[in-house]
Scaffold this motif. Structure first.
Motif, PDB file in Angstrom:
ATOM      1  N   SER A   1     -12.365  -0.888  -7.585  1.00  0.00           N
ATOM      2  CA  SER A   1     -12.540   0.566  -7.712  1.00  0.00           C
ATOM      3  C   SER A   1     -11.872   1.132  -8.951  1.00  0.00           C
ATOM      4  N   LYS A   2     -10.876   0.405  -9.505  1.00  0.00           N
ATOM      5  CA  LYS A   2     -10.169   0.944 -10.673  1.00  0.00           C
ATOM      6  C   LYS A   2      -9.494  -0.195 -11.424  1.00  0.00           C
TER       7      LYS A   2
ATOM      8  N   GLN B   1      -3.124   5.884  -0.186  1.00  0.00           N
ATOM      9  CA  GLN B   1      -3.819   5.119  -1.226  1.00  0.00           C
ATOM     10  C   GLN B   1      -4.998   4.365  -0.642  1.00  0.00           C
ATOM     11  N   GLU B   2      -6.098   4.426  -1.343  1.00  0.00           N
ATOM     12  CA  GLU B   2      -7.280   3.669  -0.936  1.00  0.00           C
ATOM     13  C   GLU B   2      -7.182   2.256  -1.503  1.00  0.00           C
ATOM     14  N   GLY B   3      -7.388   1.260  -0.651  1.00  0.00           N
ATOM     15  CA  GLY B   3      -7.393  -0.116  -1.106  1.00  0.00           C
ATOM     16  C   GLY B   3      -6.003  -0.639  -1.418  1.00  0.00           C
ATOM     17  N   LEU B   4      -5.977  -1.814  -2.067  1.00  0.00           N
ATOM     18  CA  LEU B   4      -4.731  -2.467  -2.450  1.00  0.00           C
ATOM     19  C   LEU B   4      -4.725  -2.743  -3.939  1.00  0.00           C
ATOM     20  N   VAL B   5      -3.538  -2.716  -4.546  1.00  0.00           N
ATOM     21  CA  VAL B   5      -3.390  -2.969  -5.971  1.00  0.00           C
ATOM     22  C   VAL B   5      -2.864  -4.384  -6.179  1.00  0.00           C
TER      23      VAL B   5
ATOM     24  N   ARG C   1       0.832  -1.200   0.000  1.00  0.00           N
ATOM     25  CA  ARG C   1       0.000   0.000   0.000  1.00  0.00           C
ATOM     26  C   ARG C   1       0.870   1.255   0.000  1.00  0.00           C
TER      27      ARG C   1
ATOM     28  N   LYS D   1      -6.047   3.841 -17.598  1.00  0.00           N
ATOM     29  CA  LYS D   1      -7.295   3.471 -16.950  1.00  0.00           C
ATOM     30  C   LYS D   1      -8.258   2.915 -17.993  1.00  0.00           C
TER      31      LYS D   1
ATOM     32  N   ARG E   1      -7.426  -2.150  -8.495  1.00  0.00           N
ATOM     33  CA  ARG E   1      -7.419  -1.612  -7.135  1.00  0.00           C
ATOM     34  C   ARG E   1      -8.655  -2.151  -6.428  1.00  0.00           C
TER      35      ARG E   1
END
Length: 424
Positions: free
Chosen positions: A271-272, A237-241, A233, A279, A292
């Motif tokens: 989310s992404k 940053q929101e969340g995990l990649v 992380r 993107k 993400r």
């Protein structure tokens, strides 16, 4: 249409370089990107051997400084991306050293075709054979051979003999040895000879672009993606990649999915999505994508995710009990020297997931090397599996010794199998 749109509309073929260590797999990867960078006026970014090793290796040493030749040792597979006129490519540079055969198997599990790199001065070597056995076990059939370092061989009859040995090995491993393209070349020739050997890289690219087939992928159906990488992380940053290849179906931002395997299921939201650092609004079967993932109410932690977990439709669960067909390699193929009996514990590789399991042989007492039988397997941790999936069996009491007299950490492939039924 913009260049980015044109690139996104091309079909994608995933390939991996395989072969014995120090046969020139990394050098070939570098040579491909350098040639395409020259042709594309910078649209393709060239990579260096040391850059690839920073991603997936642990050392790079310069031998013979007068030539500037770099000899590296790859530990984990590393990816590069490039495009030709008709196709996009995901190119995985896989390790050749036997202690990291597990990482080579993981690399082969996510690709469509293989570039077998063989050293022309040395010919067929142990991991040449072992990597082809991995490919057969994983159901891969498309192979092109690059006979490397031909600039160091002056005897044409020797090259003919090596080529014949390679064809015979392909046939023994279940491939079309007579019909396989073998390209003679040099990925890292001496500085003054580069232009002379450039044509062989062009020939290889032509085969990859025009002769190998892009397989059809199951775009319809519930999504399935196995995690190939989990990233730390970043601050804020929101969340995990994570990233991986979509095996089936489609994934879109906003989808609510379940992470199954290696623990309790985790409900997450996408989310992404990103592909090629851009993107995107959809990723479908056959595409490599970064995602993400976020979880409502409770933040997702890096230690909750691991390579080999599956991103699946809500309600699907991982399996602990498996009925499978298991076929052992013969002793002559570097397989086991002793039979498998009920109670045997081995390490199984399902794509990118590696898990230990206890075997019970059904309908007979033992499975001798070179033979097969139906087995029941109890996995020590749950893994998301589906009927028909292929797997590799590894255990540590077969295969040659390392030069120092110590067993390799991944001793090799003992057998291969197919899941008949998976249940929780």
């Amino acid at each position: 249409m913009s260049d980015a749109d044109a690139t996104s509309n091309r079909p994608t073929l995933a390939v991996a370089t395989i072969g014995h260590h120090q046969s020139g797999k990394t050098s070939l990867t570098v040579a491909i990107t350098e040639l395409l960078a020259q042709r594309s006026d910078g649209a393709v970014r060239p990579v260096s051997a040391l850059e690839l090793e920073r991603r997936g290796g642990f050392q790079g040493e310069v031998h013979d400084p007068g030539e500037g030749r770099i000899e590296t040792r790859t530990v984990s597979a590393s990816e590069v991306r490039y495009a030709t006129e008709h196709r996009n490519f995901i190119h995985v540079d896989s390790p050749g050293w036997r202690p990291w055969l597990k990482n080579a198997a993981r690399a082969q599990a996510v690709v469509d075709a293989l570039i077998l790199v063989v050293s022309a001065p040395k010919g067929v070597e142990p991991q040449t054979h072992e990597h082809l056995l991995l490919a057969r076990a994983l159901g891969l059939s498309q192979v092109v051979v690059f006979l490397n370092m031909c600039d160091r061989v002056v005897d044409v009859e020797w090259l003919d003999m090596v080529e014949q040995d390679v064809r015979e090995l392909l046939i023994r491993c279940g491939f079309d040895g007579d019909g396989t393209r073998i390209i003679r070349g040099a990925a890292a020739p001496r500085e003054g000879d580069r232009k002379r050997w450039e044509a062989c890289i062009s020939d290889l690219l032509e085969v990859l672009e025009l002769e190998l087939q892009v397989p059809e992928h199951a775009v319809q159906g519930s999504p399935l993606l196995y995690l190939d990488h989990v990233y730390s992380r970043r601050t804020g940053q929101e969340g995990l990649v994570v990233d991986g290849r979509v095996r089936r179906g489609q994934v879109r931002p906003g989808d609510t999915l379940t992470i199954a395997g290696f623990g309790e299921p985790i409900e997450v939201q996408v989310s992404k999505l990103e592909m090629n650092r851009r993107k995107v609004e959809r990723a479908q079967a056959g595409e490599f994508v970064g995602l993400r993932l976020v979880r409502q109410r409770l933040a997702l932690q890096p230690e909750e995710l691991r390579v080999g977990q599956a991103l699946v439709k809500q309600g699907k669960t991982a399996a602990r009990q498996v009925t499978a067909r298991l076929d052992l390699l013969a002793t002559s193929e570097n397989g086991r020297r002793t039979p498998v009996r009920s109670g045997h514990i081995g390490l199984l590789l399902f794509g990118t997931a590696v898990v230990a399991g206890r075997f019970d042989v059904l309908g007979q007492e033992t499975i001798a090397p070179g033979e097969g039988a139906t087995v029941a397997v109890e996995l020590v941790q749950p893994v998301y599996l589906e009927d028909g999936m292929r797997f590799l069996l590894r255990d540590g009491n077969q295969g040659p010794l390392l030069p120092a007299g110590e067993r390799a950490r991944w001793a090799g492939t003992a057998g291969m199998g197919r899941v008949l039924e998976a249940r929780g």
